[in-house]
Design a protein around this motif. Structure first.
Motif, PDB file in Angstrom:
ATOM      1  N   PRO A 171       0.838  -1.208   0.000  1.00 21.62           N
ATOM      2  CA  PRO A 171       0.000   0.000   0.000  1.00 21.62           C
ATOM      3  C   PRO A 171       0.870   1.255   0.000  1.00 21.62           C
ATOM      4  O   PRO A 171       2.005   1.226   0.472  1.00 21.62           O
ATOM      5  CB  PRO A 171      -0.788  -0.120   1.313  1.00 21.62           C
ATOM      6  CG  PRO A 171      -0.727  -1.571   1.653  1.00 21.62           C
ATOM      7  CD  PRO A 171       0.591  -2.063   1.155  1.00 21.62           C
ATOM      8  N   ALA A 222      -4.845  -1.727   1.615  1.00 21.68           N
ATOM      9  CA  ALA A 222      -4.889  -1.586   0.161  1.00 21.68           C
ATOM     10  C   ALA A 222      -6.220  -1.064  -0.329  1.00 21.68           C
ATOM     11  O   ALA A 222      -6.299  -0.455  -1.401  1.00 21.68           O
ATOM     12  CB  ALA A 222      -4.572  -2.923  -0.500  1.00 21.68           C
ATOM     13  N   ASN A 223      -7.300  -1.278   0.462  1.00 21.06           N
ATOM     14  CA  ASN A 223      -8.618  -0.847  -0.021  1.00 21.06           C
ATOM     15  C   ASN A 223      -9.457  -0.106   1.027  1.00 21.06           C
ATOM     16  O   ASN A 223     -10.636   0.135   0.807  1.00 21.06           O
ATOM     17  CB  ASN A 223      -9.408  -2.050  -0.544  1.00 21.06           C
ATOM     18  CG  ASN A 223      -9.669  -3.083   0.533  1.00 21.06           C
ATOM     19  OD1 ASN A 223      -9.022  -3.071   1.587  1.00 21.06           O
ATOM     20  ND2 ASN A 223     -10.609  -3.977   0.281  1.00 21.06           N
ATOM     21  N   LYS A 259      -8.064  -1.274  -5.597  1.00 19.97           N
ATOM     22  CA  LYS A 259      -6.897  -1.274  -4.711  1.00 19.97           C
ATOM     23  C   LYS A 259      -5.894  -0.257  -5.227  1.00 19.97           C
ATOM     24  O   LYS A 259      -5.685  -0.137  -6.439  1.00 19.97           O
ATOM     25  CB  LYS A 259      -6.233  -2.650  -4.649  1.00 19.97           C
ATOM     26  CG  LYS A 259      -7.001  -3.705  -3.876  1.00 19.97           C
ATOM     27  CD  LYS A 259      -6.209  -5.008  -3.791  1.00 19.97           C
ATOM     28  CE  LYS A 259      -6.985  -6.070  -3.017  1.00 19.97           C
ATOM     29  NZ  LYS A 259      -6.220  -7.345  -2.926  1.00 19.97           N
TER      30      LYS A 259
END
Length: 301
Positions: A4, A42-43, A106
């Motif tokens: 990330p 990441a999301n 993402k």
């Protein structure tokens, strides 16, 4: 799987970072002029207002609508807000040709994963997402309006530029006891008087003012006495009285006319004067609405 891109107020995040196309909080509140503040995974992200003053934590990025279908790259921000689930937001990803390739699900260190599973490799994220176009002015129309008590007038606010991202406005009346205004700019007359209705853009707090005048319409007029008898040898004058309805009418002025001035004249204030033997009819007319009433005059020798 890539790492990330973390960090608050560090490119590409913060007030100069990635723009968000549409965001909906868990309670259903739709957000506009939003950017990413912080990445938690990441999301999952924290979002922030464009001025950086308000943070909305733990919002999940999505590339699909409430039914699981891929978001339409041609949809407007308003349509996207209606489509995505509460507690989520979406970002359109632009490829090297400047075309929207899809919506990200993402954000990784050097690539974006799109809703269709494909990857978009990049080193610069600042061009991603909705380009926020700031409001530069707002203009209200009409600038002046005259309405009756109980009547309405729709005001219109025009935001500039035409492609501004957030065109939301608020409406306020300086005198709600005289004229109220709804959230959509509909003005309602309440009582006689004047009020200024101000429209303010949510983005930039630009203002414009419409001057409203409210009045009460005349509904009728009554003149007394109904009949008058004058004598050239005795009483030669009679004062007539006109009563305009309702009592709250804004314009109470009237005019008087004699049907036979050679028999009896009438002054601007309603004073009848005998001239010669005969009959005449005095008519009073309201300036507002042209309502009338009459008095019959008989003049004897």
């Amino acid at each position: 799987m890539g790492k990330p891109i973390a960090g608050r107020n560090k490119s590409p995040f913060g007030v100069d970072g990635i723009n968000v196309d549409a965001a909906v909080l868990a309670d259903g509140t739709k957000l506009t002029n939003i950017r990413i503040s912080k990445q938690r995974s990441a999301n999952v992200f924290d979002l922030m207002s464009v001025d950086g003053l308000t943070v909305y934590p733990f919002i999940e990025i999505t590339g699909v609508d409430k039914n699981g279908a891929a978001l339409d790259v041609s949809a407007t921000a308003a349509d996207l807000s209606d489509s995505i689930s509460p507690g989520s937001f979406c970002i359109s990803a632009v490829d090297s040709n400047g075309d929207v390739a899809g919506f990200a699900v993402k954000l990784l260190l050097n690539k974006v994963i799109l809703q269709n599973g494909s990857a978009l490799f990049m080193t610069d994220y600042t061009s991603q997402g909705q380009v926020i176009v700031a409001v530069t002015s707002v203009a209200v129309s009409p600038l002046t309006a005259a309405i009756r008590v109980g009547a309405t007038q729709q005001l219109t606010a025009t935001i500039a530029p035409a492609d501004a991202t957030n065109k939301s406005v608020t409406w306020v009346s300086s005198a709600p006891a005289i004229a109220t205004v709804s959230a959509t700019g509909l003005v309602s007359g309440v009582a006689n008087g004047t009020a200024n209705v101000t429209v303010t853009s949510v983005d930039g707090s630009f203002t414009s003012v419409s001057a409203i005048t409210v009045s009460t319409a005349v509904t009728g007029v009554t003149m007394t006495p109904d009949t008058v008898t004058l004598s050239l040898a005795g009483t030669t004058t009679q004062q007539l009285t006109a009563t305009v309805a309702p009592a709250s009418a804004s314009v109470k002025t009237v005019t008087y006319v004699s049907s036979a001035p050679a028999v009896a004249t009438v002054s601007a204030s309603g004073l009848v004067t005998a001239v010669s033997a005969g009959t005449a009819t005095i008519t009073v007319t309201t300036t507002d609405g042209s309502f009338t009433d009459t008095t019959s005059v008989t003049v004897t020798a």
